[in-house]
Scaffold this motif. Structure first.
Motif, PDB file in Angstrom:
ATOM      1  N   GLY A 138       0.801  -1.211   0.000  1.00  0.00           N
ATOM      2  CA  GLY A 138       0.000   0.000   0.000  1.00  0.00           C
ATOM      3  C   GLY A 138       0.833   1.260   0.000  1.00  0.00           C
ATOM      4  N   PRO A 139       0.198   2.398  -0.287  1.00  0.00           N
ATOM      5  CA  PRO A 139       0.930   3.669  -0.325  1.00  0.00           C
ATOM      6  C   PRO A 139       1.387   4.149   1.041  1.00  0.00           C
ATOM      7  CG  PRO A 139      -1.415   4.030  -0.661  1.00  0.00           C
ATOM      8  CD  PRO A 139      -1.206   2.553  -0.693  1.00  0.00           C
ATOM      9  N   SER A 140       0.711   3.707   2.117  1.00  0.00           N
ATOM     10  CA  SER A 140       1.122   4.138   3.457  1.00  0.00           C
ATOM     11  C   SER A 140       0.496   3.235   4.502  1.00  0.00           C
ATOM     12  CB  SER A 140       0.683   5.586   3.708  1.00  0.00           C
ATOM     13  OG  SER A 140      -0.738   5.679   3.704  1.00  0.00           O
ATOM     14  N   GLY A 141       1.102   3.170   5.664  1.00  0.00           N
ATOM     15  CA  GLY A 141       0.533   2.475   6.812  1.00  0.00           C
ATOM     16  C   GLY A 141       0.167   1.040   6.523  1.00  0.00           C
ATOM     17  N   ALA A 142      -1.066   0.676   6.888  1.00  0.00           N
ATOM     18  CA  ALA A 142      -1.534  -0.703   6.769  1.00  0.00           C
ATOM     19  C   ALA A 142      -2.405  -0.911   5.547  1.00  0.00           C
ATOM     20  CB  ALA A 142      -2.309  -1.086   8.027  1.00  0.00           C
ATOM     21  N   GLN A 143      -2.199  -0.176   4.474  1.00  0.00           N
ATOM     22  CA  GLN A 143      -3.047  -0.274   3.286  1.00  0.00           C
ATOM     23  C   GLN A 143      -2.643  -1.456   2.405  1.00  0.00           C
ATOM     24  OE1 GLN A 143      -2.404   3.852   2.004  1.00  0.00           O
ATOM     25  NE2 GLN A 143      -4.587   4.208   2.329  1.00  0.00           N
ATOM     26  N   GLU A 144      -2.433  -2.581   3.015  1.00  0.00           N
ATOM     27  CA  GLU A 144      -1.965  -3.770   2.305  1.00  0.00           C
ATOM     28  C   GLU A 144      -3.120  -4.686   1.941  1.00  0.00           C
ATOM     29  OE1 GLU A 144       0.702  -4.470   5.426  1.00  0.00           O
ATOM     30  OE2 GLU A 144      -0.580  -5.881   6.491  1.00  0.00           O
ATOM     31  N   PHE A 145      -2.904  -5.524   0.924  1.00  0.00           N
ATOM     32  CA  PHE A 145      -3.906  -6.515   0.532  1.00  0.00           C
ATOM     33  C   PHE A 145      -3.200  -7.710  -0.092  1.00  0.00           C
ATOM     34  CE2 PHE A 145      -3.517  -3.823  -3.289  1.00  0.00           C
ATOM     35  CZ  PHE A 145      -3.342  -4.779  -4.290  1.00  0.00           C
ATOM     36  N   ILE A 146      -3.915  -8.828  -0.103  1.00  0.00           N
ATOM     37  CA  ILE A 146      -3.478 -10.036  -0.803  1.00  0.00           C
ATOM     38  C   ILE A 146      -4.587 -10.406  -1.780  1.00  0.00           C
ATOM     39  CG2 ILE A 146      -2.832 -12.462  -0.619  1.00  0.00           C
ATOM     40  CD1 ILE A 146      -1.804 -11.950   2.149  1.00  0.00           C
ATOM     41  N   THR A 162     -13.558 -21.280 -11.225  1.00  0.00           N
ATOM     42  CA  THR A 162     -12.162 -21.052 -11.577  1.00  0.00           C
ATOM     43  C   THR A 162     -12.043 -19.734 -12.331  1.00  0.00           C
ATOM     44  OG1 THR A 162     -12.527 -22.431 -13.533  1.00  0.00           O
ATOM     45  CG2 THR A 162     -11.493 -23.471 -11.636  1.00  0.00           C
ATOM     46  N   GLY A 163     -10.903 -19.088 -12.147  1.00  0.00           N
ATOM     47  CA  GLY A 163     -10.706 -17.761 -12.723  1.00  0.00           C
ATOM     48  C   GLY A 163     -11.181 -16.636 -11.832  1.00  0.00           C
ATOM     49  N   SER A 164     -11.826 -16.950 -10.718  1.00  0.00           N
ATOM     50  CA  SER A 164     -12.305 -15.917  -9.800  1.00  0.00           C
ATOM     51  C   SER A 164     -11.131 -15.247  -9.090  1.00  0.00           C
ATOM     52  CB  SER A 164     -13.249 -16.520  -8.753  1.00  0.00           C
ATOM     53  OG  SER A 164     -14.428 -17.004  -9.344  1.00  0.00           O
ATOM     54  N   ILE A 165     -11.314 -13.970  -8.770  1.00  0.00           N
ATOM     55  CA  ILE A 165     -10.340 -13.194  -8.007  1.00  0.00           C
ATOM     56  C   ILE A 165     -10.894 -12.963  -6.606  1.00  0.00           C
ATOM     57  CG2 ILE A 165      -9.239 -10.928  -7.796  1.00  0.00           C
ATOM     58  CD1 ILE A 165      -9.167 -10.766 -10.824  1.00  0.00           C
ATOM     59  N   ILE A 166     -10.067 -13.173  -5.598  1.00  0.00           N
ATOM     60  CA  ILE A 166     -10.446 -12.924  -4.204  1.00  0.00           C
ATOM     61  C   ILE A 166      -9.448 -11.935  -3.612  1.00  0.00           C
ATOM     62  CG2 ILE A 166     -10.870 -13.929  -1.934  1.00  0.00           C
ATOM     63  CD1 ILE A 166     -11.340 -16.613  -3.350  1.00  0.00           C
ATOM     64  N   VAL A 167      -9.935 -10.775  -3.181  1.00  0.00           N
ATOM     65  CA  VAL A 167      -9.076  -9.753  -2.581  1.00  0.00           C
ATOM     66  C   VAL A 167      -9.411  -9.645  -1.099  1.00  0.00           C
ATOM     67  CG1 VAL A 167      -8.408  -7.329  -2.570  1.00  0.00           C
ATOM     68  CG2 VAL A 167      -8.940  -8.464  -4.738  1.00  0.00           C
ATOM     69  N   ILE A 168      -8.400  -9.805  -0.254  1.00  0.00           N
ATOM     70  CA  ILE A 168      -8.564  -9.682   1.194  1.00  0.00           C
ATOM     71  C   ILE A 168      -7.647  -8.561   1.671  1.00  0.00           C
ATOM     72  CG2 ILE A 168      -8.350 -10.859   3.414  1.00  0.00           C
ATOM     73  CD1 ILE A 168      -8.854 -13.483   1.930  1.00  0.00           C
ATOM     74  N   TYR A 169      -8.221  -7.618   2.403  1.00  0.00           N
ATOM     75  CA  TYR A 169      -7.458  -6.430   2.772  1.00  0.00           C
ATOM     76  C   TYR A 169      -7.505  -6.198   4.277  1.00  0.00           C
ATOM     77  CZ  TYR A 169     -12.011  -4.047   3.077  1.00  0.00           C
ATOM     78  OH  TYR A 169     -13.288  -3.693   3.430  1.00  0.00           O
ATOM     79  N   ASP A 170      -6.574  -5.379   4.745  1.00  0.00           N
ATOM     80  CA  ASP A 170      -6.492  -4.996   6.153  1.00  0.00           C
ATOM     81  C   ASP A 170      -7.546  -3.913   6.422  1.00  0.00           C
ATOM     82  OD1 ASP A 170      -5.862  -4.076   8.664  1.00  0.00           O
ATOM     83  OD2 ASP A 170      -3.707  -3.905   8.284  1.00  0.00           O
ATOM     84  N   PRO A 171      -8.522  -4.168   7.304  1.00  0.00           N
ATOM     85  CA  PRO A 171      -9.576  -3.187   7.541  1.00  0.00           C
ATOM     86  C   PRO A 171      -9.113  -1.967   8.331  1.00  0.00           C
ATOM     87  CG  PRO A 171      -9.826  -5.019   9.051  1.00  0.00           C
ATOM     88  CD  PRO A 171      -8.712  -5.391   8.116  1.00  0.00           C
ATOM     89  N   ALA A 172      -7.891  -2.032   8.870  1.00  0.00           N
ATOM     90  CA  ALA A 172      -7.407  -0.888   9.655  1.00  0.00           C
ATOM     91  C   ALA A 172      -7.299   0.364   8.800  1.00  0.00           C
ATOM     92  CB  ALA A 172      -6.059  -1.229  10.279  1.00  0.00           C
ATOM     93  N   LEU A 173      -6.941   0.177   7.530  1.00  0.00           N
ATOM     94  CA  LEU A 173      -6.796   1.322   6.631  1.00  0.00           C
ATOM     95  C   LEU A 173      -6.899   0.789   5.210  1.00  0.00           C
ATOM     96  CD1 LEU A 173      -6.300   4.381   6.728  1.00  0.00           C
ATOM     97  CD2 LEU A 173      -3.855   3.905   6.495  1.00  0.00           C
ATOM     98  N   LYS A 174      -8.082   0.880   4.627  1.00  0.00           N
ATOM     99  CA  LYS A 174      -8.341   0.262   3.327  1.00  0.00           C
ATOM    100  C   LYS A 174      -7.602   0.997   2.215  1.00  0.00           C
ATOM    101  CE  LYS A 174     -12.137  -1.347   0.372  1.00  0.00           C
ATOM    102  NZ  LYS A 174     -13.610  -1.449   0.218  1.00  0.00           N
TER     103      LYS A 174
END
Length: 467
Positions: free
Chosen positions: A35-43, A101-113
């Motif tokens: 992410g651009p800053s802090g906890a703005q991460e995702f998988i 199959t072919g589906s995308i699943i995005v899981i992100y940190d809710p602390a800072l989307k």
């Protein structure tokens, strides 16, 4: 009853477990960002299909785990390598029972989307575009942060064996909807990986410094030996669709505006996703699935195909105890290729026991194999032993007809072995009709077991809720 259930669970788990390096069905890490800053991460994950048939689905991902660095991606001292206790997995809920199959699943940190992540869509309903967006605290995910029983949480021991703890995923206790992000990414260096329901490694990538501490894990996918602050990592298919080749991944700064959570990472990545989403032609479509009936000590099996494409043969399989494997008792040649109904029969002459289960193992000309439905029969002179469920599939409201001697109990078990419903039947009539309300269970396939003095009765049931 427990012996039967353990056999089913073992069969399912063995089918899911994979060896590193095998292009098999499951989840792959498609994109990771700090992410651009802090906890703005995702998988971001992509659902893939079986070997040689990547577009065959949908896939059951219940119980599949994801984590950062449990030690498989580290050498040297534990400090500063991104190792943290705990991991997450996809819960035993209907939405994960059959993901295309072919589906995308995005899981992100809710602390800072991360601002690039689309609006939440944990069930792929708004719109139904094959993209699931949810926070790590969503109720359809489970978190393990504490040891349970004799096991322990992964705290670091990888190939270099320089940290204390274990890297096993056995013995974990889980909590649904916990907000603690146990896979939180260390900006300087960490990993993102996927595990099968057995805990076996499936796919993962890593990045960061120092290179002496961070490794590429079982697939040697160390994407960048430099600090990951403000960077993202994406599977772009630079040369081919091999998600275990480091050359097929790209690394870039978030400031380049290249993050694509919930969308393809490149034109080649998009083409690959579309190939996964294409329908998978089945070698055989059944008009009537396998059925069996008794006749003077013989068991008569019958089935009818609606279409066949390059079908070679059927092995007729039988077992007298579902805790034991099915054994081949005969072969029936297939028609080959047909677009009209073809009926087949097989007679099991003088079976050794009165109660038996049968299953077809269909072989295609190209060598692929598919297992059919399981049917049960009790060919005796005493009143018939059977279990009927009406309707099936259903919305969870079932009418049961049961005939056996010495009823004991009833269980409903999901496809990964969890008992989701149970009731005692001791003292009830040997010939029983009853209504069963399972409408509270998620839409999925289940096994219905009845234990009696004559042995276990089993029926596969499907619950389908209206959309």
């Amino acid at each position: 009853m427990k012996k039967l259930r353990d056999f089913i669970v073992l069969f399912l788990l063995l089918g899911l477990a994979q060896t590193p390096g095998v292009m098999a069905q499951g989840l792959i890490v498609n994109e990771v960002s700090n992410g651009p800053s802090g906890a703005q991460e995702f998988i971001e994950f992509v659902v893939t299909g079986p070997t040689l048939n990547p577009n065959c689905g949908p896939i059951d991902i219940r119980g599949w785990m994801f984590d950062d660095n449990n030690g498989d991606f580290s050498c040297g001292a534990c400090a500063g390598t991104g190792i943290a206790t705990g991991h997450q997995r996809f819960a035993n809920v209907g939405v994960w029972a059959a993901v295309p199959t072919g589906s995308i699943i995005v899981i992100y940190d809710p602390a800072l989307k991360n601002p690039k992540i689309p609006a939440d869509d944990p069930n792929d309903t708004a719109p139904a575009d094959g993209v699931y967006i949810l926070s790590s605290s969503h109720a359809s995910l489970e978190v393990s942060v504490t040891p349970c029983g004799s096991g322990n949480m992964p705290t670091g021991v990888g190939a270099c064996a320089s940290c204390s703890g274990v890297s096993s995923y056995a013995g974990a206790c889980y909590t649904a909807g916990l907000s603690n992000v146990v896979w939180g990414l260390r900006n300087a260096g960490d990993a993102a990986q996927v595990r099968t329901p057995t805990g076996a490694y499936f796919h993962g990538i890593s990045y960061g410094t120092p290179a002496s501490l961070i490794t590429g894990g079982p697939d040697n996918l160390l994407l960048s030996p430099i600090d990951g602050t403000g960077r993202f990592y994406a599977f772009t298919n630079s040369s081919n669709n091999n998600f275990r080749a480091v050359a097929n991944f790209a690394v870039a700064l978030v400031s380049s505006n290249g993050e694509t959570p919930g969308a393809p990472n490149s034109a080649n990545n998009q083409a690959w996703l579309l190939s996964l989403a294409s329908p998978c032609p089945l070698p055989v479509n059944y008009y009537h699935a396998l059925s069996v009936e008794a006749s003077k000590g013989h068991n008569l099996l019958a089935w009818t195909t609606a279409t066949e494409v390059n079908s070679d043969r059927w092995d007729v399989m039988r077992t007298y105890d579902l805790a034991e494997p099915f054994a081949k008792i005969g072969t029936v040649d297939a028609y080959g290729t047909s677009h009209q109904m073809i009926s087949y029969t097989f007679t099991d002459v003088n079976p050794e026991q009165s109660q038996a289960w049968y299953q077809l193992r269909q072989h295609d000309i190209n060598g692929s194999v598919e297992l059919g439905n399981v049917v049960q029969i009790n060919n005796t002179t005493i009143p018939g032993t059977y279990i009927e469920t009406v309707p099936n599939p259903s919305n969870g409201l079932l009418h049961l007809r049961i005939a056996t001697q010495g009823l004991h109990d009833l269980q409903v078990v999901d496809m990964i072995g969890h008992v989701v419903y149970e009731r005692s039947m001791d003292g009830e009539s040997d010939f029983l009709e009853m209504d069963l309300d399972l409408s509270a269970l998620p839409a999925a396939n289940y096994w219905l077991y009845i234990r009696s003095n004559q042995g276990p009765l089993m029926r596969r049931i499907s619950i389908v809720h209206a959309q």
